[in-house]
Design a protein around this motif. Structure first.
Motif, mmCIF file in Angstrom:
data_model
loop_
_atom_site.group_PDB
_atom_site.id
_atom_site.type_symbol
_atom_site.label_atom_id
_atom_site.label_comp_id
_atom_site.label_asym_id
_atom_site.label_seq_id
_atom_site.Cartn_x
_atom_site.Cartn_y
_atom_site.Cartn_z
ATOM 1 N N GLY A 30 0.684 -1.208 0.195
ATOM 2 C CA GLY A 30 0.016 -0.011 0.108
ATOM 3 C C GLY A 30 0.904 1.368 -0.065
ATOM 4 N N LEU A 31 2.401 1.198 0.004
ATOM 5 C CA LEU A 31 2.969 2.463 0.022
ATOM 6 C C LEU A 31 3.163 2.787 -1.382
ATOM 7 N N SER A 32 3.059 4.080 -1.632
ATOM 8 C CA SER A 32 3.342 4.449 -3.145
ATOM 9 C C SER A 32 4.821 4.648 -3.110
ATOM 10 N N VAL A 33 5.486 4.875 -4.412
ATOM 11 C CA VAL A 33 6.580 4.938 -4.957
ATOM 12 C C VAL A 33 7.327 6.234 -4.073
ATOM 13 N N SER A 34 6.407 7.236 -4.000
ATOM 14 C CA SER A 34 7.205 8.612 -3.289
ATOM 15 C C SER A 34 6.964 8.448 -1.800
ATOM 16 N N GLN A 35 6.131 7.469 -1.217
ATOM 17 C CA GLN A 35 6.292 7.141 0.404
ATOM 18 C C GLN A 35 7.505 6.545 0.397
ATOM 19 N N LEU A 36 7.768 5.417 -0.353
ATOM 20 C CA LEU A 36 9.106 4.728 -0.353
ATOM 21 C C LEU A 36 10.461 5.400 -0.340
ATOM 22 N N SER A 37 10.004 6.507 -1.455
ATOM 23 C CA SER A 37 11.343 7.333 -1.487
ATOM 24 C C SER A 37 11.502 8.325 -0.061
ATOM 25 N N GLN A 38 10.297 8.535 0.470
ATOM 26 C CA GLN A 38 10.371 9.622 1.881
ATOM 27 C C GLN A 38 10.930 8.508 2.629
ATOM 28 N N LYS A 48 20.003 1.048 4.416
ATOM 29 C CA LYS A 48 19.661 0.770 2.903
ATOM 30 C C LYS A 48 18.181 -0.086 3.032
ATOM 31 N N TYR A 49 17.177 0.396 2.384
ATOM 32 C CA TYR A 49 16.019 -0.116 2.294
ATOM 33 C C TYR A 49 15.730 -0.906 0.956
ATOM 34 N N ARG A 50 15.621 -2.238 1.271
ATOM 35 C CA ARG A 50 15.850 -2.940 -0.059
ATOM 36 C C ARG A 50 14.293 -4.121 -0.152
ATOM 37 N N VAL A 51 13.428 -3.644 -1.576
ATOM 38 C CA VAL A 51 12.372 -4.477 -1.661
ATOM 39 C C VAL A 51 13.108 -5.506 -2.384
ATOM 40 N N ALA A 52 12.517 -6.950 -1.984
ATOM 41 C CA ALA A 52 12.955 -8.110 -2.625
ATOM 42 C C ALA A 52 12.095 -9.283 -2.557
ATOM 43 N N LYS A 53 12.323 -10.186 -3.352
ATOM 44 C CA LYS A 53 11.402 -11.443 -3.539
ATOM 45 C C LYS A 53 11.632 -12.402 -2.276
ATOM 46 N N ASN A 54 10.853 -12.975 -1.512
ATOM 47 C CA ASN A 54 10.910 -13.625 -0.275
ATOM 48 C C ASN A 54 11.834 -14.957 -0.575
ATOM 49 N N THR A 55 11.705 -15.460 -1.709
ATOM 50 C CA THR A 55 12.591 -16.880 -1.802
ATOM 51 C C THR A 55 14.093 -16.131 -1.817
ATOM 52 N N LEU A 56 14.235 -15.241 -2.660
ATOM 53 C CA LEU A 56 15.588 -14.712 -2.779
ATOM 54 C C LEU A 56 16.167 -14.266 -1.423
ATOM 55 N N VAL A 57 15.474 -13.550 -0.560
ATOM 56 C CA VAL A 57 15.849 -13.064 0.584
ATOM 57 C C VAL A 57 16.081 -14.286 1.518
ATOM 58 N N GLN A 58 15.142 -15.182 1.750
ATOM 59 C CA GLN A 58 15.552 -16.570 2.273
ATOM 60 C C GLN A 58 16.853 -17.182 2.044
#
Length: 183
Positions: A30-38, A48-58
């Motif tokens: 539910g967070l927008s790109v501008s909220q993630l930038s904020q 560092k805030y990183r969005v990643a796929k769960n399988t890759l993170v695991q």
């Protein structure tokens, strides 16, 4: 994602796990790109805030030797890799989550131990390292001032006593000179 790209992503995330002083796992639905930038700006340069796929993170967590986070990798996951002071990053995430209900803190990892949401909140409630050092320096200065006053007190008491004795002797000398001589 092609296999070489996945392997590179896993290697990068595993390296971040190894070099980070702490990690905080969040759900960002539910967070927008501008909220993630904020949020990234609020975290500053020490995280560092990183969005990643769960399988890759695991897979990356396993490669880095991190255990106990598997239950947190459900749904849209983003991880704050803290490279500096964990208190500052925890405060930034907590404050951002208060203002934006879409950000949910799931847990974290620090010093070889998994962290619950309550533990991350407790970390966020701590004073920063700089504030704690300033408080310690102030306490040391106060104790040194007390010690200096304590060491100085006997010397000033002796000086006051000597001045009082001298005054008494002067007064006794003047009284003797003013008294009529008996014949």
């Amino acid at each position: 994602m092609a296999k070489p790209d996945k392997e590179a992503a896993v290697a990068e995330i595993a390296e971040r796990f190894r070099t980070s002083s702490a990690t905080v796992v969040t759900q960002y639905t539910g967070l927008s790109v501008s909220q993630l930038s904020q949020l990234r700006r609020a975290l500053g340069t020490n995280a560092k805030y990183r969005v990643a796929k769960n399988t890759l993170v695991q897979r990356a967590a396993t490669d880095a030797g991190i255990e106990g986070l598997e239950d947190l990798f459900v749904g849209p996951t983003a991880i704050a890799f803290v490279e500096g002071e964990p208190v500052d990053a925890a405060k930034a995430l907590r404050d951002f989550a208060k203002d934006n209900n879409a950000l949910v803190i799931k847990g974290g990892y620090m010093d070889g131990k998994t962290l619950s949401v309550d533990e991350i909140t407790k970390i966020a409630d701590l004073d920063s390292r700089e504030v704690l050092l300033a408080k310690a320096a102030g306490a040391f200065k106060a104790k040194l001032s007390q010690a200096a006053a304590l060491f100085q007190a006997p010397a000033s008491q002796v000086a006051r006593l000597a001045a009082a004795l001298e005054e008494k002797q002067r007064n006794a000398g003047t009284e003797a000179a003013e008294a009529p001589a008996e014949s």
